[in-house]
Design a protein around this motif. Structure first.
Motif, PDB file in Angstrom:
ATOM      1  N   PRO A  66      -6.578  -6.758  14.092  1.00  0.00           N
ATOM      2  CA  PRO A  66      -6.239  -7.045  15.493  1.00  0.00           C
ATOM      3  C   PRO A  66      -4.747  -6.953  15.776  1.00  0.00           C
ATOM      4  N   MET A  67      -4.426  -6.604  17.011  1.00  0.00           N
ATOM      5  CA  MET A  67      -3.031  -6.422  17.400  1.00  0.00           C
ATOM      6  C   MET A  67      -2.279  -7.746  17.464  1.00  0.00           C
ATOM      7  N   ASP A  68      -2.998  -8.856  17.517  1.00  0.00           N
ATOM      8  CA  ASP A  68      -2.310 -10.148  17.569  1.00  0.00           C
ATOM      9  C   ASP A  68      -2.112 -10.757  16.182  1.00  0.00           C
ATOM     10  N   CYS A  69      -2.255  -9.941  15.135  1.00  0.00           N
ATOM     11  CA  CYS A  69      -2.025 -10.414  13.770  1.00  0.00           C
ATOM     12  C   CYS A  69      -0.524 -10.631  13.573  1.00  0.00           C
ATOM     13  N   GLU A  70      -0.105 -11.865  13.389  1.00  0.00           N
ATOM     14  CA  GLU A  70       1.314 -12.179  13.317  1.00  0.00           C
ATOM     15  C   GLU A  70       1.932 -11.846  11.954  1.00  0.00           C
ATOM     16  N   GLY A  71       1.126 -11.893  10.903  1.00  0.00           N
ATOM     17  CA  GLY A  71       1.656 -11.617   9.563  1.00  0.00           C
ATOM     18  C   GLY A  71       1.320 -10.213   9.094  1.00  0.00           C
ATOM     19  N   TYR A  72       1.284  -9.285  10.017  1.00  0.00           N
ATOM     20  CA  TYR A  72       0.857  -7.896   9.809  1.00  0.00           C
ATOM     21  C   TYR A  72       1.435  -7.293   8.527  1.00  0.00           C
ATOM     22  N   ALA A  73       0.551  -7.009   7.580  1.00  0.00           N
ATOM     23  CA  ALA A  73       0.999  -6.498   6.278  1.00  0.00           C
ATOM     24  C   ALA A  73       1.017  -4.980   6.219  1.00  0.00           C
ATOM     25  N   GLY A  74       0.724  -4.324   7.351  1.00  0.00           N
ATOM     26  CA  GLY A  74       0.657  -2.870   7.350  1.00  0.00           C
ATOM     27  C   GLY A  74       1.857  -2.184   7.949  1.00  0.00           C
ATOM     28  N   VAL A  75       3.001  -2.870   7.969  1.00  0.00           N
ATOM     29  CA  VAL A  75       4.174  -2.325   8.663  1.00  0.00           C
ATOM     30  C   VAL A  75       4.732  -1.059   8.003  1.00  0.00           C
TER      31      VAL A  75
ATOM     32  N   ALA B   8      -2.838  -1.285  -3.789  1.00  0.00           N
ATOM     33  CA  ALA B   8      -4.113  -1.999  -3.816  1.00  0.00           C
ATOM     34  C   ALA B   8      -3.940  -3.457  -3.385  1.00  0.00           C
ATOM     35  N   VAL B   9      -2.850  -4.063  -3.842  1.00  0.00           N
ATOM     36  CA  VAL B   9      -2.553  -5.444  -3.428  1.00  0.00           C
ATOM     37  C   VAL B   9      -2.343  -5.488  -1.914  1.00  0.00           C
ATOM     38  N   ARG B  10      -1.579  -4.539  -1.410  1.00  0.00           N
ATOM     39  CA  ARG B  10      -1.313  -4.494   0.026  1.00  0.00           C
ATOM     40  C   ARG B  10      -2.610  -4.303   0.813  1.00  0.00           C
ATOM     41  N   TYR B  11      -3.469  -3.421   0.298  1.00  0.00           N
ATOM     42  CA  TYR B  11      -4.725  -3.170   0.996  1.00  0.00           C
ATOM     43  C   TYR B  11      -5.603  -4.429   1.019  1.00  0.00           C
ATOM     44  N   GLY B  12      -5.589  -5.165  -0.088  1.00  0.00           N
ATOM     45  CA  GLY B  12      -6.355  -6.410  -0.119  1.00  0.00           C
ATOM     46  C   GLY B  12      -5.860  -7.403   0.914  1.00  0.00           C
ATOM     47  N   THR B  13      -4.550  -7.494   1.064  1.00  0.00           N
ATOM     48  CA  THR B  13      -3.976  -8.393   2.066  1.00  0.00           C
ATOM     49  C   THR B  13      -4.356  -7.952   3.475  1.00  0.00           C
ATOM     50  N   ILE B  14      -4.278  -6.654   3.724  1.00  0.00           N
ATOM     51  CA  ILE B  14      -4.615  -6.120   5.043  1.00  0.00           C
ATOM     52  C   ILE B  14      -6.081  -6.390   5.371  1.00  0.00           C
ATOM     53  N   ARG B  15      -6.962  -6.185   4.412  1.00  0.00           N
ATOM     54  CA  ARG B  15      -8.390  -6.465   4.654  1.00  0.00           C
ATOM     55  C   ARG B  15      -8.610  -7.947   4.960  1.00  0.00           C
ATOM     56  N   GLY B  16      -7.843  -8.787   4.269  1.00  0.00           N
ATOM     57  CA  GLY B  16      -7.983 -10.216   4.519  1.00  0.00           C
ATOM     58  C   GLY B  16      -7.517 -10.617   5.906  1.00  0.00           C
ATOM     59  N   GLN B  17      -6.567  -9.862   6.479  1.00  0.00           N
ATOM     60  CA  GLN B  17      -6.064 -10.156   7.823  1.00  0.00           C
ATOM     61  C   GLN B  17      -6.941  -9.559   8.914  1.00  0.00           C
ATOM     62  N   ALA B  18      -7.805  -8.625   8.536  1.00  0.00           N
ATOM     63  CA  ALA B  18      -8.639  -7.927   9.525  1.00  0.00           C
ATOM     64  C   ALA B  18      -9.832  -8.782   9.945  1.00  0.00           C
TER      65      ALA B  18
END
Length: 282
Positions: free
Chosen positions: A209-218, A255-265
Motif C-alpha cells: 500500500p501507498m501509505d506504508c510508512e516504513g517502505y522497504a522498496g525505496v 532475499a532479506v529485502r524481499y521478505g521485509t517487503i512481503r511482510g509490509q504488503a
C-alpha cells in the motif's frame, strides 16, 4: 538483439556471439586496451564493447571490420561476418539482447519472486498492456519489433500454466494498479488479469500500500529467481541496462529485502479486495 526461432538456431546464434565476444576480448587484452579505450578508438560506447564481449549483442559487419584492423586480428574477426549473417537469416528478433540471459533462466525456474514498482511483471501482462509498454519506449521501436516483443512476452507466460509450474510470488506497489498504462480500458483488463492469475495455485499476488510508512522498496524493483538445481539469482533492469546478480551475499540481501517487503504488503486476500475495489470504482 536476441535472436530466436527454432531452439537449435537460438542456441547456435547465442554460442556464436559468445565465441566472437571471447575472441574480441582476447585480442583487445593482447593490445593492452581497456573496453573504454577500444570503444573510443572505434567510435562505440564502452557499454557496447562490454556487451559484445559477453555475447549479448549482435556484432555488426562494420564493427567486425574496424575491430579486425585496429586489433591486428589478421582477418579473424572479419571472417565471422558471414557466420553472423547466416545466424541472423535463420532466426528472428524477439527479446532484446540484454534480456536474453534472464529469459533463458526463467524457463528453468522453480521459483520466481517479483517486486514491481513501475509496471505489472511481464508474466502477468495482458496483450494490450504489453503492447503499450513497448509502443511508448524511447527511442521508438518499429511496428515489427513491437509485435515480436509482444509475442515473446506472451510466450513466456506459458510457464505459469505448465506442469510443474514454478512457485511465483508477486508484490506490486499500489501505484502500479493506479497508473492507467494504455488508458482506462487497458488498465481495467489488466486488473482483471491479476484477479485471474491470483487463482493459480502456484501464484501469490500481494499489494504494497501507498501509505506504508516504513517502505522497504525505496531502492526499486527487482526479481529473485531460482533455476532448478542451481543457486538463487537476483535480477534488475533500469533504462534497458540489465543486472544479473550472482554473488551469494548480494542475493541474500535481496532475499532479506524481499521478505521485509512481503511482510509490509497486504495479505493476498486483502490485495485482491483492493483490486476489486479499484475495478468497481472505474
Amino acid at each position: 538483439m536476441e535472436f530466436t526461432g527454432p531452439v537449435e538456431d537460438n542456441d547456435d546464434a547465442a554460442e556464436l556471439f559468445r565465441v566472437i565476444g571471447r575472441q574480441l576480448r582476447l585480442l583487445r587484452e593482447r593490445t593492452g586496451l581497456t573496453q573504454r579505450e577500444l570503444g573510443e578508438q572505434l567510435g562505440y560506447s564502452e557499454d557496447l564493447i562490454r556487451s559484445l564481449e559477453r555475447g549479448r549483442r549482435t556484432p555488426q559487419p562494420d564493427f567486425l571490420a574496424a575491430a579486425d584492423e585496429l586489433l591486428d586480428a589478421g582477418g579473424l574477426l572479419r571472417a565471422a561476418t558471414e557466420d553472423v549473417g547466416r545466424a541472423k537469416a535463420r532466426a528472428r528478433v524477439r527479446h532484446p539482447a540484454w534480456f536474453q540471459d534472464y529469459a533463458r533462466l526463467e524457463t528453468q525456474a522453480v521459483e520466481i519472486s517479483f517486486f514491481s514498482t513501475l509496471t505489472v511483471p511481464g508474466l502477468l501482462q495482458t496483450e494490450p498492456y504489453a503492447r503499450t509498454t513497448f509502443a511508448v519506449r524511447q527511442p521508438l521501436l518499429d511496428e515489427r519489433t513491437i509485435e515480436e516483443r509482444v509475442a515473446a512476452r506472451l510466450d513466456r507466460q506459458e510457464i505459469l500454466t505448465a506442469w510443474p509450474a514454478p512457485v511465483v510470488t508477486v508484490v506490486l506497489d499500489e501505484s502500479v494498479l493506479r497508473r492507467e498504462i494504455g488508458g482506462p480500458a487497458v488498465q481495467r483488463e489488466q486488473l482483471k488479469r491479476l484477479l485471474v492469475s491470483s487463482q493459480f495455485r502456484s501464484t501469490t499476488i500481494q499489494i504494497l500500500p501507498m501509505d506504508c510508512e516504513g517502505y522497504a522498496g525505496v531502492d526499486g524493483p527487482f526479481i529473485l529467481l531460482t533455476p532448478k538445481g542451481k543457486p538463487q539469482l537476483g535480477y534488475s533492469e533500469v533504462q534497458g541496462v540489465a543486472n544479473l546478480v550472482t554473488d551469494p551475499e548480494e542475493v541474500r540481501m535481496l532475499a532479506v529485502r524481499y521478505g521485509t517487503i512481503r511482510g509490509q504488503a497486504l495479505t493476498p486476500r486483502e490485495s485482491m479486495a483492493l483490486i476489486e475495489k479499484l475495478l468497481g470504482d472505474r
